[in-house]
Scaffold this active site. Structure first.
Site, PDB file in Angstrom:
ATOM      1  N   GLN A  97       0.972  -1.017   0.098  1.00  0.00           N
ATOM      2  CA  GLN A  97      -0.108   0.095  -0.060  1.00  0.00           C
ATOM      3  C   GLN A  97       0.985   1.380  -0.122  1.00  0.00           C
ATOM      4  OE1 GLN A  97      -3.307  -0.170   2.452  1.00  0.00           O
ATOM      5  NE2 GLN A  97      -3.665   1.917   2.680  1.00  0.00           N
ATOM      6  N   HIS A 112       0.702  42.395  18.949  1.00  0.00           N
ATOM      7  CA  HIS A 112      -0.826  43.165  19.046  1.00  0.00           C
ATOM      8  C   HIS A 112      -1.410  43.013  20.308  1.00  0.00           C
ATOM      9  CE1 HIS A 112      -4.616  44.594  18.262  1.00  0.00           C
ATOM     10  NE2 HIS A 112      -5.165  43.166  18.451  1.00  0.00           N
TER      11      HIS A 112
END
Length: 880
Positions: free
Chosen positions: A293, A837
């Site tokens: 896979q 900020h």
């Protein structure tokens, strides 16, 4: 039922993700056990017979839907023609042991791997057993976890189909999984191999602690090997099925040579797909290596594309700005143009403004700054860490570590380029003249700053009869010329904070002990906005806000149906601040004036809760101003010990600091004002393109670049004025926009964005988590004070509800967050530094705050009682 050799990547809808990958690998000549796929058409027939459409339409919640769908599929007979084809294909494989695996159409995708979501059956022997496994694979599309995963990734249940893979079983002597990029550090070209005796099921299911190898795929060198306990192995049983075998012999189950061979094979798979892969593998008794896979690794953050050689260091603009979501394509283009104007001030403007400066890169829909040149220069090593400590303290720690990396040694030793660039910048923003103006007095300086807003409004005006092409030309000119205008505020801010440092030196008071001087600073547009919103809540009629949901309040506001005073006052507020918004640096996102739901929700929150057992925010702000004056007096008194002149200069310096410190937020305020004006103009362009059938909706224009929007207009030159890089004229762009919107939504669900990333994929912070003693989290001191209270973790401020006194825990903030500060008892942020900020606004409100706390939103849960010590920079977890 196609064999693997007949399947390619274009057959996803027919054979599902797993089979499409196995077919691709087979056709690429890679060692895949032979097999075939039962297509989605077989599932469609069974699902139709089972009445799944009615079950999906009926809903019933994720768990209810999953259970009902599974039951229907397991009870519905397999059609005779399907059963016959399965038996014939199984016998063609030899009729021996096979693995039967689910292969869904929404599986092994570039953005969602669905690893482990559907079922696999190993060592299946006999036609009847294969048919039973096929039926159970179909039903596994409807496990609880698969349904929940699809919902989390925004995938429509009705659109998903499932195929089934049947392939020859490898009776593995040793098996496991391999990532071709290190999933922990993000480092590409570093294969991580987990191995255990027997079938790979033991590793995939997590039943064992496997042996682990780390291999450099470029050199083949085994970098690390670690023996796991491997307490059991899963073995195939003759006649079908598996068994668990305990007491596995000690010792590594792979040799270094086998680990190198695996890594080499993984590199081949990665090269084939052009992206890191998650691979399942097995080695049989003969020593042959098999791929069972492969799927893309979806958790790695994509790398910025670069043509520059050597190791590069990237810093996230999004993280620094508190915008974790991706930016729209036009939002990215707008920032590139603005940044080009900034680079031009230093003498490094790009030849094509639309390309942005050379140090700006993009990945994952986010912007990055290439810090490599600064890190490899003597001057940059002096300046960069100091700048980061002010705005992004955790990034500064990472940069300090990177300075010790021999791959990033200093190669630029002269300071002349930096001095020349700084001199150009100072000259072009008239720094000396404006510093003198600032020293002379605040009145003239503040008048200049107020005039900037009016100048920007004039620049943004577009004649009513402007054509779409003229609007695009105007927008690009405005954006490319905006930065010199908005940054002209900075000489006043630099003066204020420079005098703050001077006052600290003259008084002998450390800067960290002078933070109260910065409380309740005047002329900060963000705090003025927040306080105005709070005052507005006290002036309007409260009833509808206490009673109605936000969406209804928004509808009534748009219809002009709110009570008269509320309608008038809110319109006035949005007239002044409606250009702002959450994630406001993105031109592509609505402003509050377009969608006032967030502001109306904040007002409703204020009116429903108020501030319990304490003064209102405006009173707190006034009290903070008084405390600041007292702090100024205390510092001046300390300075006077060195003489009256020293005290007088210190008083003058701190007065100027308070006069100009609040202007720190003004450049962004003006930039966002510009973006909002450009956005209005681009919506007009979008309306034109939608009317012409080029776009489905006017708002879709923000999923184009400026060059693409211009190319879509008849008779327009895509590369006009050098702002864009050109492109083929567009016809119908609806499919292009739909694909970009889907990619944007996928990226918006990404929970983690690296703060700093290297060009080899390494995320330096992942290698060194910063934690304090157990039960305590450490960050950077941002706003003094101590508070204990319940935490409220907020990932998005839109619709967030914060009870008075709760401690706000969030990734980062921009001005769209700050209305929540008015009811918060404290603040904890994952990002930021002392001058970021959130830290500045928290100090002005007197809220204890700690910033730069690693993984705060994951390690703190809503409702947990925490203590925030804003002076020590610690957050203590008291109880859940």
């Amino acid at each position: 039922m196609p064999r693997f050799s007949e399947i390619d990547a274009g057959m996803l809808a027919e054979v599902g993700g797993k089979a499409a990958h196995l077919g691709e690998l087979t056709r690429a000549g890679l060692p895949v056990p032979p097999g075939w796929a039962l297509t989605t058409e077989a599932y469609r027939r069974v699902a139709e017979a089972a009445g799944l459409a009615e079950v999906i339409a009926g809903g019933g919640g994720a768990t209810g839907l999953a259970g009902a769908a599974r039951t229907r599929l397991l009870e519905t007979p397999v059609p005779a023609e399907v059963a016959g084809a399965v038996v014939a294909a199984y016998e063609e494989l030899g009729g021996g042991p096979v693995a039967v695996r689910s292969s869904a159409t929404a599986e092994d995708l570039p953005f969602a791997s669905f690893a482990g979501q559907q079922d696999t059956y190993l060592n299946v022997v006999g036609a009847d057993a294969v048919l039973d496994a096929v039926r159970r694979c179909w039903a596994s599309l409807w496990t609880d976890r698969a349904v929940a995963y699809r919902e989390a990734n925004g995938i429509d249940h009705a659109g998903v189909r499932i195929a089934v893979v049947v392939q020859v079983m490898v009776d593995a002597r040793v098996a496991g999984v391999m990532f071709t990029a290190n999933p922990l550090t993000g480092r590409r070209h570093e294969a991580v191999i987990d191995a255990s005796p027997g079938l790979g099921e033991a590793v995939v299911s997590g039943a064992v602690n496997p042996d682990r190898f780390v291999v450099d795929t470029a050199t083949g060198r085994v970098l690390d090997r670690h023996e796991g306990d491997k307490r059991l192995a899963v073995r195939a049983v003759p006649g079908g099925g598996t068994r668990r075998e305990e007491h596995v012999p000690a010792g590594l189950c792979l040799t270094d040579a086998q680990a190198r061979d695996l890594a080499g094979l993984g590199a081949r798979v990665e090269r084939h797909y052009g992206a890191p892969q998650d691979i399942e593998w097995a080695i049989d008794d003969a020593g042959r290596l098999w791929l069972t896979q492969a799927r893309p690794v979806t958790t790695l953050f994509p790398l910025p594309e670069t043509t520059r050689e050597g190791l590069r260091v990237y810093f996230s603009v999004n993280v620094a700005q508190g915008v974790m979501r991706p930016l729209t394509p036009m939002g990215l283009a707008a920032i590139r143009l603005t940044a080009a104007g900034a680079a031009r001030l230093f003498g490094y403007g790009p030849a094509v403004p639309g390309d942005g400066p050379a140090f700006m890169a993009e990945s994952g829909g986010r912007l990055w700054l290439d810090l490599t040149t600064a890190l490899r220069s003597r001057a940059g090593r002096m300046i960069l860490p100091r700048m980061l400590r002010l705005g992004e303290a955790r990034a500064a720690v990472v940069v300090d570590r990177l300075m010790t990396d021999p791959r990033l040694s200093v190669i630029h030793t002269t300071r002349r380029p930096v001095v020349r660039a700084a001199a150009r910048f100072a000259r072009r923003i008239h720094l000396p003249a404006r510093v003198l103006r600032a020293l002379a007095g605040p009145r003239g300086s503040h008048a200049y700053v107020r005039g900037l807003g009016e100048r920007i409004d004039r620049r943004l005006r577009v004649p009513a009869g402007a054509t779409p092409a003229q609007r695009l030309d105007h927008a690009e000119r405005v954006l490319a010329g905006t930065f010199p205008l908005v940054v002209s505020v900075m000489p006043f801010v630099i003066t204020g904070y420079g005098l703050f440092a001077l006052a600290a030196r003259l008084s002998g008071v450390p800067l960290g002990e002078m933070q109260d001087v910065l409380r309740s600073l005047p002329a900060n547009p963000t705090t003025e906005m927040d306080l105005e919103l709070w005052a507005l809540a006290g002036r309007i009629e409260p009833e509808p806000f206490r009673e109605l949901p936000v969406h209804e309040l928004a509808r009534r506001y748009r219809d002009g149906a709110l009570p008269p005073k509320a309608q008038r006052e809110i319109a006035g507020f949005l007239g002044r601040y409606g250009h702002r918004g959450v994630a406001e640096i993105d031109l592509g996102l609505p402003r509050w004036s377009e969608d006032p739901a967030h502001i109306l929700g904040v007002l409703a929150n204020y009116l429903r809760t108020g501030v319990a057992d304490g003064p209102a925010p405006d009173e707190l702000f006034d009290r903070g101003a008084a405390d600041a004056e007292a702090a100024v007096a205390a510092v001046v008194a300390r300075a006077r010990r060195g003489g009256r002149l020293r005290g007088a200069v210190t008083r003058f310096a701190l007065r100027r600091t308070r006069a100009y410190g609040g202007l720190r937020e003004m450049p962004k305020f003006l930039l966002v004002q510009t973006l909002a004006g450009v956005r209005r103009s681009m919506l007009a362009v979008g309306e034109h393109l939608a009317a012409a059938g080029v776009l489905a909706d006017p708002d879709d224009v923000f999923f184009l670049t400026f060059a693409e929007a211009r190319a879509a207009l008849p008779g327009c030159d895509p590369g006009r004025d050098g702002y864009g890089t050109g492109g083929e004229p567009g016809g119908d762009l609806r499919e292009l926009v739909a694909g970009r919107r889907a990619a944007y939504e996928r990226e918006a669900r990404r929970r983690h964005v690296p703060r700093v990333m290297l060009s080899d994929g390494t995320e330096p912070e992942a290698q060194a988590a910063a934690t304090a003693e157990p039960g305590s989290l450490r960050g950077s001191a941002a706003s003094a004070g101590t508070v204990t209270g319940p935490a409220r973790v907020v990932l998005d401020p839109v619709g967030a509800h914060l009870e008075p006194g709760e401690i706000l825990v969030c990734p980062s903030t921009d001005p769209g967050w700050t209305p929540l500060f008015l009811t918060a008892g404290g603040l904890v942020m994952e990002m930021g530094g002392a001058m970021s900020h959130g830290a500045v606004v928290a100090r002005e409100y007197g809220i204890p705050a700690v910033v730069g706390v690693a993984d705060a939103t994951r390690r703190i849960t809503t409702g947990a009682r925490i203590t925030v010590d804003g002076a020590a920079g610690t957050v203590t977890l008291q109880e859940a």
